[in-house]
Design a protein around this motif. Structure first.
Motif, short mmCIF file in Angstrom:
data_model
loop_
_atom_site.label_atom_id
_atom_site.label_comp_id
_atom_site.label_asym_id
_atom_site.label_seq_id
_atom_site.Cartn_x
_atom_site.Cartn_y
_atom_site.Cartn_z
N ILE A 135 3.39 4.70 -9.82
CA ILE A 135 3.53 5.62 -8.69
C ILE A 135 4.91 5.47 -8.04
CG2 ILE A 135 2.63 6.24 -6.41
CD1 ILE A 135 -0.13 5.45 -7.41
N PHE A 136 5.42 4.24 -7.99
CA PHE A 136 6.77 4.02 -7.49
C PHE A 136 7.80 4.80 -8.30
CE2 PHE A 136 5.81 -0.30 -5.36
CZ PHE A 136 5.69 0.32 -4.12
N GLU A 137 7.61 4.86 -9.62
CA GLU A 137 8.53 5.62 -10.47
C GLU A 137 8.53 7.10 -10.11
OE1 GLU A 137 8.18 5.13 -14.66
OE2 GLU A 137 8.04 2.94 -14.55
N ILE A 138 7.33 7.63 -9.82
CA ILE A 138 7.23 9.04 -9.40
C ILE A 138 7.94 9.25 -8.06
CG2 ILE A 138 5.62 10.84 -8.68
CD1 ILE A 138 3.61 9.61 -10.67
N MET A 139 7.81 8.25 -7.17
CA MET A 139 8.44 8.34 -5.85
C MET A 139 9.94 8.08 -5.90
SD MET A 139 5.47 6.24 -3.78
CE MET A 139 6.43 6.11 -2.26
N GLY A 140 10.41 7.58 -7.04
CA GLY A 140 11.83 7.29 -7.17
C GLY A 140 12.25 6.00 -6.50
N GLU A 141 11.30 5.06 -6.35
CA GLU A 141 11.61 3.77 -5.71
C GLU A 141 11.71 2.66 -6.74
OE1 GLU A 141 9.13 2.76 -2.43
OE2 GLU A 141 9.31 4.70 -1.47
N VAL A 175 3.67 -1.08 3.82
CA VAL A 175 3.24 0.31 3.65
C VAL A 175 4.40 1.18 3.17
CG1 VAL A 175 2.36 2.37 4.82
CG2 VAL A 175 1.43 0.13 5.40
N HIS A 176 4.13 2.00 2.14
CA HIS A 176 5.08 2.99 1.65
C HIS A 176 4.48 4.37 1.86
CE1 HIS A 176 7.40 -0.14 -0.50
NE2 HIS A 176 6.20 -0.66 -0.73
N LYS A 177 5.29 5.28 2.36
CA LYS A 177 4.83 6.65 2.63
C LYS A 177 5.15 7.53 1.42
CE LYS A 177 7.25 8.91 5.57
NZ LYS A 177 7.88 9.34 6.84
N ALA A 178 4.13 8.15 0.86
CA ALA A 178 4.31 9.02 -0.31
C ALA A 178 4.32 10.48 0.12
CB ALA A 178 3.20 8.78 -1.33
N SER A 179 5.10 11.28 -0.57
CA SER A 179 5.12 12.71 -0.28
C SER A 179 3.86 13.37 -0.85
CB SER A 179 6.37 13.36 -0.88
OG SER A 179 6.42 13.14 -2.28
N ALA A 180 3.59 14.59 -0.41
CA ALA A 180 2.39 15.31 -0.85
C ALA A 180 2.37 15.47 -2.36
CB ALA A 180 2.34 16.67 -0.17
N TRP A 181 1.18 15.37 -2.95
CA TRP A 181 0.92 15.57 -4.37
C TRP A 181 1.44 14.42 -5.25
CZ3 TRP A 181 -2.51 19.09 -3.85
CH2 TRP A 181 -2.32 20.13 -2.96
N THR A 182 1.89 13.31 -4.67
CA THR A 182 2.34 12.18 -5.49
C THR A 182 1.20 11.65 -6.36
OG1 THR A 182 4.00 11.53 -3.85
CG2 THR A 182 3.30 9.85 -5.42
N ARG A 192 0.82 -1.20 0.00
CA ARG A 192 0.00 0.00 0.00
C ARG A 192 0.86 1.26 0.00
NH1 ARG A 192 -5.26 0.78 3.66
NH2 ARG A 192 -5.30 -1.44 3.21
N ILE A 193 0.46 2.23 -0.81
CA ILE A 193 1.08 3.55 -0.80
C ILE A 193 0.08 4.52 -0.18
CG2 ILE A 193 2.03 5.44 -2.18
CD1 ILE A 193 2.75 3.38 -4.32
N ILE A 194 0.54 5.29 0.80
CA ILE A 194 -0.36 6.21 1.52
C ILE A 194 0.22 7.62 1.52
CG2 ILE A 194 -1.54 6.70 3.69
CD1 ILE A 194 -1.27 3.77 4.42
N GLU A 195 -0.62 8.60 1.19
CA GLU A 195 -0.26 10.01 1.37
C GLU A 195 -0.82 10.47 2.71
OE1 GLU A 195 -1.32 12.87 -1.54
OE2 GLU A 195 -0.28 11.86 -3.18
N PHE A 196 -0.03 11.24 3.44
CA PHE A 196 -0.45 11.73 4.76
C PHE A 196 -0.49 13.25 4.79
CE2 PHE A 196 1.41 7.57 5.72
CZ PHE A 196 0.47 7.04 6.60
N TRP A 197 -1.52 13.76 5.46
CA TRP A 197 -1.55 15.19 5.82
C TRP A 197 -0.73 15.38 7.09
CZ3 TRP A 197 -1.99 19.98 4.64
CH2 TRP A 197 -2.39 20.95 5.57
N LYS A 198 -0.83 14.41 8.00
CA LYS A 198 -0.01 14.39 9.22
C LYS A 198 0.61 13.00 9.31
CE LYS A 198 -0.32 14.98 14.24
NZ LYS A 198 -1.25 15.19 15.38
#
Length: 511
Positions: free
Chosen positions: A505-511, A468-475, A424-430
């Motif tokens: 999405i992994f490519e965008i994250m650079g993973e 779980v993978h943590k994605a940066s904002a706007w990914t 799972r890839i998750i974007e967080f506000w906090k």
């Protein structure tokens, strides 16, 4: 704001008149079963000379049972050849005459565009009827509302070229609705058309923020994930901590289809006033089906007089060669159904890839959306749906003091084990302080939420601990833009069995 204060009295008078008119509508037109059969046979009579209806001998159909026996159930893929004829300006295909206008889907179910023919009857009975009913029920439940006094933000999109005739008669459904909105109603909407038709999402959102910054906005309509993204831009521009500091009269968020629970914590950060309201509606690019009719309700009123004849496939029958199909009068409470619709546009016994449960049958039909049949993970027979993954992530975030804004999940077989797992890839506000701890808590919460997942994790030992993978904002936004999906209602699929979106999405994250 000075100009707004100048016109405050006329706007208050207009608000009072509009609220009265909307309230009358809720008393004048009641939803009932009687509308269903009458609508179906009026439609059969009107369309009896079209190619589709002649193919299935509609002139001979006298009962609902005969209609269900003689006409097969269709998916878009099966109906697509007929739609292509309509796009080429062929006439009398499944509705009298030529179809002058088409909507395009938001890619939530299929990999390619869906072109959806629109008739005048469709726009009037479905689009506008649904919208006025939603506002009517809101005004009835909230007599002191000011939503008709000031403005709303309604995001809309542009046209797409007809692939056959090269005309610009293919639009996003929001653009069609706004284009056909009466001029007096446009006075209460933002943004202006010159901004609304900008195709680039970043440029459009920037200009909307600038145009509406000093307007008194009282409500907004959008899907939750895109709405929060836009509102963050407003806060960045103003250096305020929440929306109420900018617009104290902001009172309601009308949200479409997607479950809002996952986004509630984020929205509470944006709208901390406990009186702020969330009202939902159920719509797809094809049609508008239901709307909330009471404050704080988690179900919606099914619109029976909205240009659509409903049928339902019990969930346990879905996927069979000849599934059992029932009409609205035969539905049962708390039983899951897949929706089938016939409408006054082109749709004939067409499957909507959603399931619903009825929460009330008398005096009105009320429903809850349970999940979309295309969005699930099923690798060992567990059949995990968004309903359970949303619940698990909400509870996990509460326990580790985090706020998630969105996620996507897919199955994986790690090289070092023969067991499946969920990635799972998750974007967080906090963000959580410890992603490994969050991963463990989320896995536990999913086991609590869904017994099938618990069994496969523990008794059958076929599923490993989730990853779980943590994605940066706007990914996720970048993925939508890269795939030409940065429309107002597009979203990353939350659950699927294929991993290609995850890899992108992994490519965008650079993973």
């Amino acid at each position: 704001m000075e100009l707004q204060r100048k016109f405050k009295l006329p706007r208050m008078i207009a608000n009072s008149i509009a609220k009265t008119a909307f309230k009358i509508k809720t008393f004048w037109k009641k939803e009932s079963l009687e509308h269903q059969e009458k609508f179906l046979f009026n439609l059969i009579h009107k369309c009896r000379n079209t190619v589709f209806w002649k193919r299935y001998w509609f002139a001979d159909i006298q009962t609902i049972e005969q209609f269900q026996r003689d006409v097969p159930i269709f998916t878009y893929k099966e109906f697509q050849p007929r739609v292509e004829y309509m796009l080429k300006w062929e006439e009398n295909i499944s509705y009298p005459g030529k179809i002058p206008l088409f909507a395009v889907s938001s890619w939530t179910t299929w990999e390619k565009w869906k072109y959806l023919p629109l008739t005048k009857e469709h726009i009037n009975s479905s689009q506008f009827n649904w919208w006025t009913k939603l506002i009517s029920y809101y005004c009835k439940a909230n007599p002191k509302t000011k939503i008709c006094t000031w403005k709303t933000i309604a995001i809309w999109w542009t046209f797409v070229e007809n692939p056959y005739t090269k005309e610009h008669n293919v639009w996003y459904i929001t653009a069609i609705l706004q284009k056909r909105t009466p001029r007096y109603a446009r006075l209460f909407k933002s943004p202006s058309p010159d901004i609304a038709f900008i195709e680039d999402w970043e440029e459009k959102s920037k200009k909307i923020v600038e145009e509406t910054l000093h307007q008194n906005i009282t409500w907004i309509t959008w899907q939750p994930s895109r709405c929060t993204q836009f509102l963050y831009k407003v806060l960045e521009k103003t250096w305020k901590s929440n929306i109420h500091e900018i617009r104290p009269d902001f009172e309601v968020f009308f949200w479409w289809w997607m479950a809002v629970d996952l986004y509630k914590d984020t929205l509470k950060e944006l709208f901390p006033d406990p009186k702020f309201k969330y009202w939902q509606s159920y719509n797809a690019s094809e049609w508008f089906f239901a709307c909330q009719c009471e404050n704080d309700a988690d179900d919606m009123l099914l619109l029976t007089d909205n240009g659509v004849f409903y049928e339902f496939i019990p969930h346990e029958e879905f996927g069979k060669e000849n599934p059992k199909v029932i009409s609205l009068e035969d539905v049962e409470l708390d039983k899951e159904y897949v929706i089938v619709i016939t409408t006054n546009a082109w749709l004939r016994r067409y499957i909507i890839w959603d399931t619903v449960k009825f929460t009330e049958i008398e005096p009105y039909y009320k429903i809850k959306i349970t999940w979309r049949t295309k969005y699930y993970i099923d690798v060992v027979g567990e059949w995990t749906t968004v309903e359970y993954t949303d619940k698990a992530i909400i509870e996990a975030c509460k326990k580790v003091w985090a706020i998630a804004t969105d996620y996507t999940a897919w199955p994986v077989t790690p090289k070092w084990t023969q067991r499946w797992a969920y990635e799972r890839i998750i974007e967080f506000w906090k963000e959580p302080k410890d992603i490994k701890e969050f991963q463990k808590v989320l896995d536990e919460e999913l086991q609590k939420a869904f017994s099938n997942y618990y069994d496969e994790r523990n008794y059958n030992n076929t599923l490993d601990e989730l990853i779980v993978h943590k994605a940066s904002a706007w990914t996720f936004q970048k993925w939508l833009e890269n795939n030409n999906r940065a429309m107002w209602c597009s979203k990353v699929p939350k659950l699927m069995n294929d991993r290609h979106v995850l890899e992108e999405i992994f490519e965008i994250m650079g993973e």
